[in-house]
Design a protein around this motif. Sequence first.
Motif, short mmCIF file in Angstrom:
data_model
loop_
_atom_site.label_atom_id
_atom_site.label_comp_id
_atom_site.label_asym_id
_atom_site.label_seq_id
_atom_site.Cartn_x
_atom_site.Cartn_y
_atom_site.Cartn_z
N ASN A 138 46.04 10.47 41.93
CA ASN A 138 47.29 11.26 42.03
C ASN A 138 48.45 10.46 42.63
OD1 ASN A 138 48.51 13.70 41.35
ND2 ASN A 138 48.51 14.37 43.49
N LYS A 139 48.31 9.15 42.60
CA LYS A 139 49.35 8.28 43.14
C LYS A 139 50.49 8.19 42.13
CE LYS A 139 50.23 3.42 44.22
NZ LYS A 139 49.61 2.07 44.29
N LEU A 140 51.77 8.29 42.61
CA LEU A 140 52.92 8.07 41.74
C LEU A 140 52.88 6.64 41.23
CD1 LEU A 140 55.88 9.87 43.60
CD2 LEU A 140 54.91 10.46 41.38
N LEU A 141 53.08 6.49 39.95
CA LEU A 141 52.97 5.19 39.34
C LEU A 141 54.34 4.59 39.09
CD1 LEU A 141 50.18 6.10 36.75
CD2 LEU A 141 49.90 4.94 38.96
N GLY A 142 54.44 3.26 39.20
CA GLY A 142 55.67 2.58 38.89
C GLY A 142 55.74 2.24 37.42
N ASP A 143 56.79 1.40 37.08
CA ASP A 143 57.00 1.09 35.67
C ASP A 143 55.95 0.12 35.12
OD1 ASP A 143 59.19 2.72 35.60
OD2 ASP A 143 60.65 1.11 35.95
N ASP A 144 55.30 -0.69 36.00
CA ASP A 144 54.39 -1.73 35.50
C ASP A 144 53.03 -1.75 36.18
OD1 ASP A 144 55.28 -2.51 37.90
OD2 ASP A 144 56.07 -4.47 37.27
N ASP A 145 52.67 -0.73 36.95
CA ASP A 145 51.39 -0.70 37.66
C ASP A 145 50.50 0.42 37.15
OD1 ASP A 145 52.86 1.35 38.60
OD2 ASP A 145 52.42 1.02 40.74
N PHE A 146 50.56 0.67 35.82
CA PHE A 146 49.72 1.73 35.27
C PHE A 146 49.20 1.28 33.93
CE2 PHE A 146 53.74 2.37 33.26
CZ PHE A 146 53.42 2.78 31.97
N LYS A 147 48.20 2.01 33.54
CA LYS A 147 47.70 1.81 32.19
C LYS A 147 47.52 3.19 31.57
CE LYS A 147 42.91 1.25 33.84
NZ LYS A 147 41.73 0.36 33.85
N PHE A 148 47.71 3.23 30.24
CA PHE A 148 47.70 4.50 29.52
C PHE A 148 46.64 4.42 28.44
CE2 PHE A 148 49.31 7.13 25.95
CZ PHE A 148 49.39 8.35 26.61
N SER A 149 45.68 5.29 28.55
CA SER A 149 44.61 5.35 27.55
C SER A 149 44.10 6.76 27.46
CB SER A 149 43.47 4.38 27.90
OG SER A 149 42.84 4.75 29.12
N SER A 150 43.71 7.11 26.26
CA SER A 150 43.19 8.48 26.01
C SER A 150 44.14 9.54 26.56
CB SER A 150 41.78 8.63 26.62
OG SER A 150 40.89 7.69 26.08
#
Length: 502
Positions: A479-491
């Motif tokens: 549930n951490k707020l994500l920045g523009d480049d510290d996330f990954k998106f799948s499914s």
Amino acid sequence: YCSRNDHDITMVESEVEPGRLNVLAEEDVAKEDLEKERERRKNELYAFIPSGLTKQQVERFMSLLPKNMVYNNTEEGHKRHQRELLKQLPLHDVEPDACNNLTAEEMEQLKKVARELEAAGGQGHVVEVSGDNKGTCEGCSREVGENELVVLAQHVPNKRWHPNCFTCATCNDQLVDLYYFHKAGKIFCGRHYAELQIPRCGGCDELILNDKVVRAQGQKWHADHFCCLRCDKPMAFDKDEEDYASRNGQPYCLPCYEEHFANMCQVCQKVIGAGQEQLTAGEHHWHLDCFNCSACSKKLDPSKFLMDEGKIICHPCYANKHGKNCSACGLKILDTSLGAGDKMWHPDCFVCIECKESLVGKSFVSPPEGVRCVPCHGKLTTRTCNACNKPIDKGGLSHRENFYHETCFVCSVCQTSLQTNPFMVRDESFFCQPCFDQKFSKRCHGCGKPISKAKGATSFVSVKDTSWHDDCFRCKDCNKLLGDDDFKFSSDALSCRGSCTN
């Protein structure tokens, strides 16, 4: 001609008093009693007081008379009293010595008149109404009340008059000192009673005691007294009225009239004779035969003409010279015209440019392109609501080039008024912001709610084909707020790029 009574008079011989003429008093006053009468009058308030009244009744009587018929016991009061007596009781109606150059026959005729006056004359007496004197006033037909003062006349029994109603049946003047003359139940002053028997001359005021009578100007004259007022030349008694001219009620012979008073014809510059028909306008005069248009010479209607530089002219000629052109047909306006501002129309051309109905006697609007009736102008200029297609009579709102009633400017979904609320437009329909967001805005991939584009709304993040509220752009695990480049998106889910805290 002036009446003898129009000017101040100087009494000769003696004043007119009771007994001066036998026809004036019901009881003769002996000559030796006149001095006593004069002495008694010196102590009175008035030049004449009816006999047999108390002081209170005298004052009541005087209050009932017209003010100009109350004569105070002063020099001026006596002067007015004598003048009125001589007017109503002319001495030359009964005394030969007061007349001018009577023949023997005329003198006998005058004596006959005097006898008739004496037989018909009397002096009214004033009484206070009691049971025996009740009835109606002969003058005003009003009921006479108890204790009212009335005038009775010995020669006219069983009749009574209010003091102010005791007047001559001919001239309606108040009878001075209550002297009257009766005939056929009516009362007259001496002057007009005498005229019932004998005509009176309009020149000398004396009775005409012969058969040479001139009838002119509504009066009768001695033959040698109907004279020109200017040259004093007699106008013979056998002449017709057309042989003299009248001015201000006075007669003039034709030569004097034409020399001193006749008008000059404006056209031919000749005198307009006394017997000639003439037309007058202001200070201008014309012979009837000279009253023609100065431009076309046609006979003029006296009720329809114009003056142009001192000359008479008909309406068509004046219009051709000075008239304006009709704003509708462009032709000259020759007669009646209608105007608005600097434009003029023939009455038949004064019509609405839209419906062609006549505007004569109606309200109209005058735009540059022409005149319109009010209904047509209203149709062209009244704003129509873009929502209900009805006229906007008062108030209203506008959006771009369209107008709306205030009550019609609402959200197309929830009908909330948009007059003071933010709104959005889609396909010419209006929406409040909540309805617009609900219907057209993207939805957050995290919470499923609309992402509003309204001013001040929360920003959002787009990833591939998904959109996220900033506050919903969180790791699905920690549930951490994500920045523009510290996330990954799948499914279709977001997670931390590195090791997750969970």
